[in-house]
Write a protein that holds these residues in place. Sequence first.
Motif, mmCIF file in Angstrom:
data_model
loop_
_atom_site.group_PDB
_atom_site.id
_atom_site.type_symbol
_atom_site.label_atom_id
_atom_site.label_comp_id
_atom_site.label_asym_id
_atom_site.label_seq_id
_atom_site.Cartn_x
_atom_site.Cartn_y
_atom_site.Cartn_z
ATOM 1 N N ARG A 1 -1.624 10.741 6.069
ATOM 2 C CA ARG A 1 -0.548 11.478 6.732
ATOM 3 C C ARG A 1 0.799 10.783 6.493
ATOM 4 N NH1 ARG A 1 -1.389 13.401 12.691
ATOM 5 N NH2 ARG A 1 -2.658 14.876 11.554
ATOM 6 N N ALA A 2 0.832 9.479 6.674
ATOM 7 C CA ALA A 2 2.081 8.740 6.466
ATOM 8 C C ALA A 2 2.539 8.846 5.019
ATOM 9 C CB ALA A 2 1.901 7.276 6.871
ATOM 10 N N ALA A 3 1.594 8.761 4.085
ATOM 11 C CA ALA A 3 1.941 8.847 2.667
ATOM 12 C C ALA A 3 2.436 10.234 2.290
ATOM 13 C CB ALA A 3 0.731 8.470 1.816
ATOM 14 N N LEU A 4 1.777 11.263 2.812
ATOM 15 C CA LEU A 4 2.125 12.630 2.429
ATOM 16 C C LEU A 4 3.441 13.103 3.015
ATOM 17 C CD1 LEU A 4 -1.384 14.305 2.591
ATOM 18 C CD2 LEU A 4 0.006 13.885 0.553
ATOM 19 N N VAL A 5 3.762 12.671 4.218
ATOM 20 C CA VAL A 5 5.016 13.120 4.821
ATOM 21 C C VAL A 5 6.127 12.094 4.657
ATOM 22 C CG1 VAL A 5 3.884 14.662 6.459
ATOM 23 C CG2 VAL A 5 4.436 12.334 7.152
ATOM 24 N N GLY A 6 5.828 11.009 3.941
ATOM 25 C CA GLY A 6 6.854 10.016 3.659
ATOM 26 C C GLY A 6 7.264 9.173 4.844
ATOM 27 N N GLN A 7 6.390 9.063 5.843
ATOM 28 C CA GLN A 7 6.721 8.257 7.008
ATOM 29 C C GLN A 7 6.728 6.768 6.696
ATOM 30 O OE1 GLN A 7 3.605 9.607 9.638
ATOM 31 N NE2 GLN A 7 5.104 10.572 10.971
ATOM 32 N N GLY A 8 5.958 6.349 5.714
ATOM 33 C CA GLY A 8 5.835 4.935 5.425
ATOM 34 C C GLY A 8 4.995 4.233 6.473
ATOM 35 N N VAL A 9 5.199 2.951 6.594
ATOM 36 C CA VAL A 9 4.325 2.126 7.427
ATOM 37 C C VAL A 9 4.811 1.949 8.851
ATOM 38 C CG1 VAL A 9 3.436 0.867 5.456
ATOM 39 C CG2 VAL A 9 5.433 0.005 6.642
ATOM 40 N N GLU A 10 6.013 2.354 9.138
ATOM 41 C CA GLU A 10 6.598 2.108 10.451
ATOM 42 C C GLU A 10 5.716 2.639 11.580
ATOM 43 O OE1 GLU A 10 9.114 0.274 12.864
ATOM 44 O OE2 GLU A 10 9.418 0.319 10.701
ATOM 45 N N GLY A 11 5.146 1.754 12.366
ATOM 46 C CA GLY A 11 4.369 2.123 13.534
ATOM 47 C C GLY A 11 2.948 2.584 13.268
ATOM 48 N N ALA A 12 2.553 2.729 11.997
ATOM 49 C CA ALA A 12 1.213 3.238 11.688
ATOM 50 C C ALA A 12 0.128 2.295 12.201
ATOM 51 C CB ALA A 12 1.057 3.461 10.187
ATOM 52 N N ALA A 13 0.256 1.015 11.925
ATOM 53 C CA ALA A 13 -0.755 0.056 12.370
ATOM 54 C C ALA A 13 -0.817 0.012 13.892
ATOM 55 C CB ALA A 13 -0.457 -1.328 11.805
ATOM 56 N N CYS B 1 0.824 -1.218 0.000
ATOM 57 C CA CYS B 1 0.000 0.000 0.000
ATOM 58 C C CYS B 1 0.852 1.260 0.000
ATOM 59 C CB CYS B 1 -0.921 0.018 1.221
ATOM 60 S SG CYS B 1 -2.110 -1.334 1.257
ATOM 61 N N PHE B 2 2.136 1.120 0.274
ATOM 62 C CA PHE B 2 3.014 2.283 0.380
ATOM 63 C C PHE B 2 4.045 2.358 -0.749
ATOM 64 C CE2 PHE B 2 1.087 2.485 4.456
ATOM 65 C CZ PHE B 2 1.073 3.833 4.762
ATOM 66 N N ARG B 3 3.826 1.574 -1.810
ATOM 67 C CA ARG B 3 4.682 1.746 -2.989
ATOM 68 C C ARG B 3 4.407 3.145 -3.523
ATOM 69 N NH1 ARG B 3 2.759 -1.612 -7.184
ATOM 70 N NH2 ARG B 3 0.801 -1.479 -6.072
ATOM 71 N N PRO B 4 5.418 3.880 -3.944
ATOM 72 C CA PRO B 4 5.193 5.250 -4.430
ATOM 73 C C PRO B 4 4.098 5.351 -5.489
ATOM 74 C CG PRO B 4 7.525 4.873 -4.155
ATOM 75 C CD PRO B 4 6.852 3.540 -3.922
ATOM 76 N N VAL B 5 4.034 4.383 -6.401
ATOM 77 C CA VAL B 5 3.000 4.448 -7.434
ATOM 78 C C VAL B 5 1.614 4.229 -6.832
ATOM 79 C CG1 VAL B 5 4.511 3.837 -9.366
ATOM 80 C CG2 VAL B 5 3.338 2.018 -8.100
ATOM 81 N N ALA B 6 1.511 3.380 -5.817
ATOM 82 C CA ALA B 6 0.207 3.161 -5.166
ATOM 83 C C ALA B 6 -0.217 4.409 -4.400
ATOM 84 C CB ALA B 6 0.278 1.953 -4.239
ATOM 85 N N ILE B 7 0.722 5.044 -3.729
ATOM 86 C CA ILE B 7 0.411 6.279 -2.993
ATOM 87 C C ILE B 7 -0.099 7.344 -3.960
ATOM 88 C CG2 ILE B 7 1.410 8.218 -1.723
ATOM 89 C CD1 ILE B 7 3.285 6.147 -0.376
ATOM 90 N N ALA B 8 0.595 7.533 -5.069
ATOM 91 C CA ALA B 8 0.177 8.541 -6.051
ATOM 92 C C ALA B 8 -1.217 8.227 -6.579
ATOM 93 C CB ALA B 8 1.183 8.617 -7.199
ATOM 94 N N ALA B 9 -1.474 6.953 -6.848
ATOM 95 C CA ALA B 9 -2.795 6.572 -7.353
ATOM 96 C C ALA B 9 -3.878 6.834 -6.314
ATOM 97 C CB ALA B 9 -2.800 5.103 -7.771
ATOM 98 N N TRP B 10 -3.632 6.447 -5.050
ATOM 99 C CA TRP B 10 -4.623 6.671 -3.993
ATOM 100 C C TRP B 10 -4.901 8.160 -3.799
ATOM 101 C CZ3 TRP B 10 -8.107 3.804 -1.579
ATOM 102 C CH2 TRP B 10 -7.942 2.421 -1.539
ATOM 103 N N LEU B 11 -3.859 8.965 -3.717
ATOM 104 C CA LEU B 11 -4.053 10.399 -3.496
ATOM 105 C C LEU B 11 -4.846 11.032 -4.635
ATOM 106 C CD1 LEU B 11 -0.573 11.396 -2.031
ATOM 107 C CD2 LEU B 11 -2.687 10.924 -0.791
ATOM 108 N N ASN B 12 -4.529 10.655 -5.858
ATOM 109 C CA ASN B 12 -5.263 11.186 -7.010
ATOM 110 C C ASN B 12 -6.680 10.629 -7.069
ATOM 111 O OD1 ASN B 12 -3.529 12.990 -8.792
ATOM 112 N ND2 ASN B 12 -2.136 11.336 -8.248
ATOM 113 N N PHE B 13 -6.860 9.412 -6.582
ATOM 114 C CA PHE B 13 -8.187 8.804 -6.532
ATOM 115 C C PHE B 13 -9.106 9.594 -5.600
ATOM 116 C CE2 PHE B 13 -10.769 5.220 -4.547
ATOM 117 C CZ PHE B 13 -11.688 5.151 -5.571
ATOM 118 N N TYR B 14 -8.592 9.983 -4.427
ATOM 119 C CA TYR B 14 -9.393 10.788 -3.498
ATOM 120 C C TYR B 14 -9.802 12.113 -4.140
ATOM 121 C CZ TYR B 14 -8.590 7.798 0.589
ATOM 122 O OH TYR B 14 -8.578 6.763 1.473
ATOM 123 N N VAL B 15 -8.889 12.734 -4.865
ATOM 124 C CA VAL B 15 -9.200 14.004 -5.532
ATOM 125 C C VAL B 15 -10.230 13.777 -6.636
ATOM 126 C CG1 VAL B 15 -8.239 15.863 -6.956
ATOM 127 C CG2 VAL B 15 -6.970 15.028 -4.961
#
Length: 189
Positions: free
Chosen positions: A162-174, A97-111
């Motif tokens: 938030r993790a996707a936008l600031v580049g935190q990735g998955v560490e500790g999010a769950a 879910c945190f591959r850069p291409v997946a993040i870009a797709a999700w963010l654009n999907f919300y828009v």
Amino acid sequence: MPKIGQEPLRRAALVAATVEEIGAAGTLDVTVGQIAKRAGMSSALAHHYFGGKAQIFLAAMRHILNEYAMEVRTALKAAPPDQRLEAIVQANFAESCFRPVAIAAWLNFYVLAQSDKEAARLLRIYQSRLRSNLVHALHGRCAAPHEVAESLSAMIDGVYLRAALVGQGVEGAADRVLCAARAMMETPA
């Protein structure tokens, strides 16, 4: 003469190219020509299979949503019944879910969902399935599973964004979401 059996392969190539092209650009401001070129085919063929850029992007989002659903199903199959909530939350923060291409797709999907009815429908389906999975996992674990599921689904999306936008990735999010879930489950309704 059309090549028999090529349509599914070409559609899949166009979907993959769409995800990659949007990921590289970070925006939906890509052309069908760019997508087709990345897929190794003509833009006319891309238009033939999908009709236009919006339809190609929606097909790419369906693909990403299917990958996400596979993550959730796999996690749920491996989880004991009393760990379904944890499995769902962990699946929402899987590395895929945190591959850069997946993040870009999700963010654009919300828009896109703000202005496109089909994208909005897909977003509602995703949100409904997430809530439904959470409600099922919460039954018997808290007094108000629907209310907790609603809050958790919003939290999952928010922490992901938030993790996707600031580049935190998955560490500790769950873990952060699960900590909040435990607190909500202990709070009397």
